[in-house]
Structure formats: structure tokens, C-alpha cells
Design a protein around this motif. Structure first.
Motif, PDB file in Angstrom:
ATOM      1  N   GLU A  93       0.819  -1.211   0.000  1.00 24.38           N
ATOM      2  CA  GLU A  93       0.000   0.000   0.000  1.00 24.38           C
ATOM      3  C   GLU A  93       0.855   1.266   0.000  1.00 24.38           C
ATOM      4  N   LEU A  94       2.167   1.101   0.078  1.00 25.45           N
ATOM      5  CA  LEU A  94       3.087   2.232   0.127  1.00 25.45           C
ATOM      6  C   LEU A  94       3.798   2.394  -1.200  1.00 25.45           C
ATOM      7  N   PRO A  95       4.344   3.576  -1.467  1.00 24.89           N
ATOM      8  CA  PRO A  95       5.219   3.702  -2.629  1.00 24.89           C
ATOM      9  C   PRO A  95       6.435   2.802  -2.459  1.00 24.89           C
ATOM     10  N   LEU A  96       7.145   2.555  -3.531  1.00 29.71           N
ATOM     11  CA  LEU A  96       8.265   1.614  -3.509  1.00 29.71           C
ATOM     12  C   LEU A  96       9.270   1.948  -2.419  1.00 29.71           C
ATOM     13  N   TRP A  97       9.640   3.216  -2.319  1.00 32.36           N
ATOM     14  CA  TRP A  97      10.626   3.601  -1.300  1.00 32.36           C
ATOM     15  C   TRP A  97      10.081   3.380   0.111  1.00 32.36           C
ATOM     16  N   GLY A  98       8.770   3.588   0.283  1.00 25.28           N
ATOM     17  CA  GLY A  98       8.159   3.365   1.588  1.00 25.28           C
ATOM     18  C   GLY A  98       8.144   1.892   1.945  1.00 25.28           C
ATOM     19  N   GLY A  99       7.916   1.029   0.955  1.00 21.83           N
ATOM     20  CA  GLY A  99       7.945  -0.402   1.207  1.00 21.83           C
ATOM     21  C   GLY A  99       9.327  -0.876   1.648  1.00 21.83           C
ATOM     22  N   VAL A 100      10.366  -0.340   0.993  1.00 28.11           N
ATOM     23  CA  VAL A 100      11.743  -0.691   1.378  1.00 28.11           C
ATOM     24  C   VAL A 100      12.012  -0.288   2.827  1.00 28.11           C
ATOM     25  N   LEU A 101      11.638   0.951   3.160  1.00 31.52           N
ATOM     26  CA  LEU A 101      11.875   1.436   4.517  1.00 31.52           C
ATOM     27  C   LEU A 101      11.076   0.638   5.550  1.00 31.52           C
ATOM     28  N   VAL A 276       3.450  -4.343 -14.586  1.00 35.32           N
ATOM     29  CA  VAL A 276       4.031  -3.301 -13.731  1.00 35.32           C
ATOM     30  C   VAL A 276       5.013  -2.479 -14.543  1.00 35.32           C
ATOM     31  N   PRO A 277       5.219  -1.224 -14.174  1.00 34.50           N
ATOM     32  CA  PRO A 277       6.177  -0.393 -14.907  1.00 34.50           C
ATOM     33  C   PRO A 277       7.613  -0.830 -14.638  1.00 34.50           C
ATOM     34  N   SER A 278       8.517  -0.334 -15.437  1.00 34.67           N
ATOM     35  CA  SER A 278       9.933  -0.615 -15.239  1.00 34.67           C
ATOM     36  C   SER A 278      10.405  -0.055 -13.907  1.00 34.67           C
ATOM     37  N   ALA A 279      11.437  -0.663 -13.374  1.00 37.48           N
ATOM     38  CA  ALA A 279      11.982  -0.208 -12.094  1.00 37.48           C
ATOM     39  C   ALA A 279      12.577   1.183 -12.244  1.00 37.48           C
ATOM     40  N   PRO A 280      12.332   2.081 -11.300  1.00 34.59           N
ATOM     41  CA  PRO A 280      12.928   3.422 -11.367  1.00 34.59           C
ATOM     42  C   PRO A 280      14.449   3.361 -11.229  1.00 34.59           C
ATOM     43  N   ARG A 281      15.101   4.353 -11.740  1.00 38.51           N
ATOM     44  CA  ARG A 281      16.575   4.365 -11.755  1.00 38.51           C
ATOM     45  C   ARG A 281      17.162   4.319 -10.344  1.00 38.51           C
ATOM     46  N   TRP A 282      16.560   5.069  -9.433  1.00 33.34           N
ATOM     47  CA  TRP A 282      17.122   5.094  -8.083  1.00 33.34           C
ATOM     48  C   TRP A 282      17.064   3.707  -7.440  1.00 33.34           C
ATOM     49  N   TYR A 283      16.000   2.967  -7.773  1.00 29.62           N
ATOM     50  CA  TYR A 283      15.847   1.621  -7.215  1.00 29.62           C
ATOM     51  C   TYR A 283      16.889   0.674  -7.814  1.00 29.62           C
ATOM     52  N   GLU A 284      17.105   0.779  -9.123  1.00 33.40           N
ATOM     53  CA  GLU A 284      18.131  -0.035  -9.765  1.00 33.40           C
ATOM     54  C   GLU A 284      19.501   0.251  -9.159  1.00 33.40           C
ATOM     55  N   ALA A 285      19.800   1.531  -8.961  1.00 34.71           N
ATOM     56  CA  ALA A 285      21.099   1.903  -8.384  1.00 34.71           C
ATOM     57  C   ALA A 285      21.244   1.377  -6.960  1.00 34.71           C
ATOM     58  N   LEU A 286      20.161   1.455  -6.185  1.00 35.79           N
ATOM     59  CA  LEU A 286      20.205   0.972  -4.805  1.00 35.79           C
ATOM     60  C   LEU A 286      20.443  -0.531  -4.752  1.00 35.79           C
ATOM     61  N   VAL A 287      19.730  -1.290  -5.574  1.00 38.94           N
ATOM     62  CA  VAL A 287      19.887  -2.746  -5.584  1.00 38.94           C
ATOM     63  C   VAL A 287      21.289  -3.132  -6.038  1.00 38.94           C
ATOM     64  N   LEU A 288      21.802  -2.452  -7.060  1.00 38.26           N
ATOM     65  CA  LEU A 288      23.157  -2.740  -7.531  1.00 38.26           C
ATOM     66  C   LEU A 288      24.192  -2.459  -6.443  1.00 38.26           C
ATOM     67  N   ALA A 289      24.014  -1.376  -5.700  1.00 43.04           N
ATOM     68  CA  ALA A 289      24.962  -1.034  -4.633  1.00 43.04           C
ATOM     69  C   ALA A 289      24.903  -2.071  -3.504  1.00 43.04           C
TER      70      ALA A 289
END
Length: 470
Positions: A93-101, A276-289
Motif C-alpha cells: 500500500e506504500l510507494p516503492l521507497w516506503g515499502g523498502v523502509l 508493472v512499470p519498469s523499475a525506477p533508476r534510483w531503485y536499480e542503483a540501490l539494488v546494484l549497490a
């Protein structure tokens, strides 16, 4: 990046995350219900005393900033609440960044507990839950398909759990190489379950087959996790079946269940993937890191696995991000149990009215069939098994346990199944004696109704009482 996500695993991710949230809930519930007697301000190993001699860098924890029993209870129950919310799908129910947090909240809370848990939290399944929980935070939610890298890193954890355990067996006790360890294991494992007696009495040729199958599952099958489908799914399914067999044969907290959760990362469950839409760039960068960091940290457990001096169940960093695992490198041939008794007599004698304390999970009354508690973890019961192996394992806390029993401490008595004394009438003396336990035979069970036969070995702790000013 088209390769970044795996839409076919959306259902696997859903089941994995919900199952992991259930295990988080069990872990926090265990902490909330047991901590006062074990770690509280008047516990056997008080957290304030530990914090006074331990730096934040060595053991990162929220409790370095503040500790009180009320604050600990608040953190544990907050962990229960967040876990329940994750079970209900609050992250979706949260945005992607909220779900991660949101997924990082139980990880931070449980890390804070484990890092001050001392001996009570020194088991491999604590680190396994933390390592899995940290990585699962980056699996994403309904806004994005699960990242391939996170799925493979979850398989990498599963590989280390299984392959590390297989290696420690081959390098450890000769009975694993001789296929005879299960002649003893079901009887001498830390906390048997209700079916352990029956597993022990399976035909010995079947025990040999079990051990051989275990070697295949732990030393060969893990490599198949990284092969194309459907081979990877078949390997994961075989591991799940093996873990369910272990669930039936004993009480190992949530070790088997987290392993099953990890296997879901390789099991492609059927189901139409939503668009679902493509993964946002910030999310890709976070997962790669995160992936780069975890792969870099993995060199230490890899070196440990290939070392002839392999150790099991060790964390290589204070955040428990990458750990090494393994269990039962050696198997006891004989089972010993510490039996604690108390008396109201002013002068303790051998013929005094000694009354036995009953524990919830560890063997005591020979006629009582062991219960199933896992994935709930009875921490005191587990440590009592180590205490029976050697008093050195219990040196930090056993004296405090006896003192609390002499006080009829309410929180300590809650850890037990039954106290033989009324709440307002504590014992004058308590003592501990060491017994050898063995499973009865089929004939003995039918004749006596007892699952155990026990024999007195020696005095473990002589009769002791509270002194003036204690």
C-alpha cells in the motif's frame, strides 16, 4: 534495464515476503515474552551490564542510546506490530521507497535485540533471519517486479546454509562419513519434538539412507540453485522437502523455516504476473549497490567454507549482513539432562522432600512426550542442553537462574512449565543433579508408558540457598 527484474517470480516474492514476516512476528513475540527473565534489568544476563562494557561499534543497537525494560518491551511489541502489518500486505500500500523502509524497520529492531542478546541470542538462526530480512527489504513491492540480483543473492544465502552445513559434517564427526549419525541424533539433539522418539526407532538402514540423502541435498543440490528452470525449482523443492522432514523430527526454532523461505527465491510458482512499470533508476542503483556490498563481504564466509578449520554459525560483521552457517558438525552419543529441584526443608538432606521443576520443552518427566514448539524458541530450554554438556557453558547465567528460583521470581517461573511451589512459598534450598537420559524401547514404552529412561550420574550443583542481603 530489461534484465533487472524477473516478472515470473512475482508470486514467489509475495509468498516469500509474507512467510518471512510471519517468522519476524514469531521472533519478536519470543523476545517480548521472555526477555525480562533472561536479559531485563533483573535478568540472568542484564542488558545494562552488557552495554556498560560494549561499544556501539562492536554491537550496534538502539539500546545503546537508552535502555529500560519498558523500552525493550516497546521495541519487541513494535516489531510484532510491524510484522503483522507486513503479513497483511502493508508494504504493497506504500510507494516503492516506503515499502523498502518498512521492511528495514523489523530488521533494525531485531538487530538491536540480537546484538545485546548475548548467550541467549548466539544461535545461527538469529543471523540467518537478519541476513535474509535485510536482503528481502530490497525485493520491492507491487510497483515493480522482483529484481533478479536480489533473488540470486537469496539463493546465495541458501547455498551457504546448505553447503556450509554439509561441509562441516564431512569435516567433523566420523559418523557422518560412516552414515551412522542418525543412530544417535534424534535422541541427543538439543530439544526433541513429539515425533523424535519414533524417528529414533526407524530401522537403521533407513537412517543410513537419510544421512546419504542429506549429503546429496547439502553438497550437490545447492549448485543446482543457479541453473536454468525448471532445474532450479526442482532443487529448491527438494530442499523444502528435506527441511520439512527436519521440522517433523525436532525443535530447531525457525532455522528450518527460514531455509524454506529462502528456497522460495528459486521456486517459480505458477501465476499470471501483473503488468508493472519498469523499475525506477534510483531503485536499480540501490539494488546494484547493495548487491556489490554483499558480494564483497561474501569473501569471508567463502574462505571459511574452503578452510580445513571451518567454523559454523559466525557473523563476520556487526550488522549480520553476511554470515557463515552450519549445524551438528559433531553428534553426541549420550544425552545428559540437568534436573533442578527445590525443598522447603530448613536443613537439606538426601531424604528431604525434593520437588522437581518442569521445563516446557527440554526432557524432564520420563513419561511426558516432548512437545512441538518450533518455530517459537524456548531459549532457556536450549541453553539447559548446553549446560548438561558442561557447566562451563552455563557459567554466566546458571547461578542467577538458581537465585531467581529461590526468590520465586515471577518472570523466571513463566519460562517454566510448572513450579512445584506456590507463588507465596519459595523453596528454602535448590539443587541441580545430572542424569543420563535414553529413549525407551517399544517394549518399555508399552510396559511403563515412559518415553525416557533416566539414570542418576552425579551432583551438578549442591543444595544452595539465599544468603543474608542477597
Amino acid at each position: 534495464m530489461d534484465w533487472f527484474t524477473a516478472p515470473d517470480y512475482w508470486l514467489s516474492r509475495l509468498v516469500l515476503q509474507r512467510a518471512l514476516a510471519v517468522l519476524y512476528l514469531v521472533a519478536f513475540l519470543t523476545a517480548a515474552l521472555q526477555f525480562r527473565a533472561l536479559l531485563g534489568e533483573r535478568g540472568m544476563l542484564p542488558i545494562p551490564r552488557f552495554l556498560a562494557r560494549t561499544s556501539f561499534r562492536r554491537a550496534p543497537s538502539l539500546f545503546h542510546r537508552h535502555y529500560s525494560d519498558r523500552f525493550f518491551a516497546g521495541c519487541a511489541w513494535a516489531g510484532c506490530a510491524v510484522s503483522a502489518a507486513l503479513i497483511a500486505g502493508a508494504d504493497g500500500e506504500l510507494p516503492l521507497w516506503g515499502g523498502v523502509l518498512l521492511w528495514l524497520v523489523p530488521w533494525v529492531l531485531y538487530l538491536s535485540i540480537v546484538n545485546v542478546g548475548q548467550t541467549w541470542y548466539s544461535f545461527g538462526w538469529e543471523s540467518l533471519l537478519l541476513e535474509t530480512g535485510f536482503l528481502a527489504a530490497f525485493l520491492g513491492n507491487d510497483e515493480v517486479a522482483p529484481p533478479v540480483l536480489v533473488l540470486f543473492l537469496l539463493r546465495w544465502i541458501l547455498f551457504r546454509v546448505e553447503f556450509g552445513a554439509g561441509l562441516i559434517k564431512l569435516r567433523g564427526d566420523a559418523c557422518w562419513r560412516q552414515l551412522t549419525c542418525l543412530d544417535f541424533h534424534h535422541e541427543t539433539q538439543p530439544m526433541p519434538g513429539p515425533l523424535s522418539w519414533f524417528f529414533h526407532h526407524l530401522p537403521k538402514p533407513l537412517h543410513r539412507v537419510e544421512v546419504a540423502a542429506n549429503h546429496v541435498t547439502q553438497l550437490v543440490v545447492p549448485f543446482l540453485l543457479f541453473t536454468p528452470q525448471p532445474i532450479a525449482s526442482a532443487a529448491a523443492a527438494l530442499m523444502i522437502v528435506t527441511q520439512l522432514w527436519l521440522v517433523l523430527s525436532g525443535n530447531f526454532a525457525w532455522l528450518n523455516w527460514v531455509t524454506i523461505v529462502l528456497a522460495l527465491s528459486a521456486l517459480r510458482l505458477p501465476g499470471a504476473a501483473p503488468s508493472v512499470p519498469s523499475a525506477p533508476r534510483w531503485y536499480e542503483a540501490l539494488v546494484l549497490a547493495v548487491a556489490a556490498l554483499l558480494l564483497f563481504l561474501s569473501h569471508r564466509p567463502v574462505l571459511n567454507m574452503i578452510s580445513r578449520r571451518q567454523v559454523m554459525n559466525r557473523s563476520f560483521d556487526p550488522l549480520h549482513l553476511v554470515n557463515t552457517y552450519g549445524a551438528f558438525g559433531s553428534v553426541s552419543r549420550v544425552r545428559y539432562e540437568v534436573v533442578i529441584e527445590g525443598t522447603l526443608d530448613d536443613r537439606p538432606r538426601e531424604d528431604s522432600d525434593w520437588r522437581e521443576y518442569e521445563f516446557k520443552g527440554k526432557p524432564g518427566d520420563p513419561r511426558r512426550l516432548p512437545r512441538q514448539y518450533a518455530p517459537y524458541h524456548l531459549r532457556l530450554d536450549w541453553l539447559m542442553w548446553f549446560a548438561a554438556l558442561s557447566p562451563a557453558y552455563a557459567g554466566e547465567w546458571f547461578g542467577a537462574l538458581m537465585e531467581r528460583l529461590l526468590e520465586n521470581d515471577r518472570d523466571t517461573l513463566r519460562l517454566l512449565r510448572r513450579s512445584p511451589f506456590p507463588p507465596d512459598t519459595p523453596p528454602r534450598y535448590v539443587r541441580a543433579r545430572l542424569f543420563r537420559y535414553r529413549y525407551t524401547t517399544w517394549q518399555e514404552l508399552r510396559r511403563t508408558g515412559a518415553y525416557w529412561q533416566r539414570t542418576y550420574v552425579r551432583e551438578y550443583l549442591p543444595p544452595t540457598r539465599l544468603t543474608e542481603g542477597t
